[in-house]
Write an enzyme that holds these catalytic residues in place. Sequence first.
Site, PDB file in Angstrom:
ATOM      1  CG  ASP A 236      27.783  -1.083  62.085  1.00  0.00           C
ATOM      2  OD1 ASP A 236      28.410  -1.669  61.262  1.00  0.00           O
ATOM      3  OD2 ASP A 236      26.572  -0.820  61.936  1.00  0.00           O
ATOM      4  CG  ASP A 238      25.088  -1.956  55.890  1.00  0.00           C
ATOM      5  OD1 ASP A 238      25.510  -1.039  55.395  1.00  0.00           O
ATOM      6  OD2 ASP A 238      25.158  -3.178  55.579  1.00  0.00           O
ATOM      7  CD  GLN A 280      28.467  -5.467  54.369  1.00  0.00           C
ATOM      8  OE1 GLN A 280      27.842  -5.597  53.479  1.00  0.00           O
ATOM      9  NE2 GLN A 280      28.226  -4.366  54.944  1.00  0.00           N
ATOM     10  CE  LYS A 336      30.606  -4.815  63.090  1.00  0.00           C
ATOM     11  NZ  LYS A 336      30.191  -3.408  62.747  1.00  0.00           N
TER      12      LYS A 336
END
Length: 408
Positions: A236, A238, A280, A336
């Site tokens: 992943d 962030d 995002q 996700k």
Amino acid sequence: MGELTARTPKPLLPVAGAPFLDVLVEEAGRQGFDDIVLLAGHLSPQIEAFVRDSAAAKRRGVSLRLSIEPRPSGTGGAVRCAKEFLADRFVLMNGDSWFDINLRALATKAAGDSNAVMTLALRSMPDVSRYGSVSLVGGKISGFQEKASRAGPGLMNGGIYVCDKEKLLATMKRIAPDETESLSLETQVMPALVADGRLNGEVYDGYFIDIGLTETYAAAQQEIPAHQRRPAVFFDRDGVLNVDSCHVGTIERFHWIEGAIAAIRACNDLGYFTFVVTNQAGVAKGLYQEADVRSVHQYMQETLAAAGAHIDDFRYCPYHVDAVVPEYKKESDWRKPAPGMFHDLVAKWNVDTEHSFCIGDKTTDLDAAAALGLPGYLFEGGDLCGFLLKTPRFSNRRARQPSLSPPC
């Protein structure tokens, strides 16, 4: 190799249905080397056709260019003939062998010694009698021994070199001022650099094969496809690779997590595919655009390259059911915890899922990985490289390569 190489340049001999040279282009391309010059002589029209048709170059977005010797001039002469194509610092590779190493790491190491003209990738072998051996003292190559001069374990030249263009051309000019003269890197240039103390070596233990003998060419048909199938680490972004300051959509707001660059480098060194899979939703919410996401990822690649590392591929999902930008307002199997990004990467890359895993900072990351049967490890902050070392799949694989330097 007899009739095989009488009709076909050795680098174009088929391995598992594709030219061997595609293996080298694929490996260089996935590590971010996108400008490749082929030095050709023997049967060069076939190399010209390869430049037009290379599947690996098209797949990885690599530009292939061609330098053809006007006459046979040795390995050094071929490089000198191509001097107008060469970057100030470039990687030179043999076209008939594959040494599976982190090319970025070799280039970074070479850049650390401004005195060195060339830095060679070396491999430890149980018997060097076929290849000849290399003596290494304190990172400097002190000599070469010819093939069959001795049997037993030792270091061999792996056929990958990082070169300083200006210094290398100056050395060649000193040895052979007449540029029409034949010149050998192996028997003329490298011994001269040894005498000057300007030839470095770095030892790697990656998979190695050359296709110069009938038996090794036959072995390549099974070994290379098996080795091209790699486990992957799905990161992943962030909160794992960078500080999650809420919708990071610009380079100015991107800050690496402690140990993240070292963790990616460690995955590269161990031969993993290294992927980023990131939601995002900031795109859907109108906070930034897809071009901004791609700019951040390009910035990541540039930073990683300077540290001897790379990401193989990125996937991001810009969609959200609560989007304010109409074209992004929808449910997506890429967002996700749905596993669409993972499925797409596995479809596009030759991934060994049995030994792959995911690192995320949310249960949605781990749920997406679980849909493919991948274990997921929940990162809750701190040093990412230290966390990576403790994950069972990574630590087990690393235990099989004890010669690797500690990644962090």
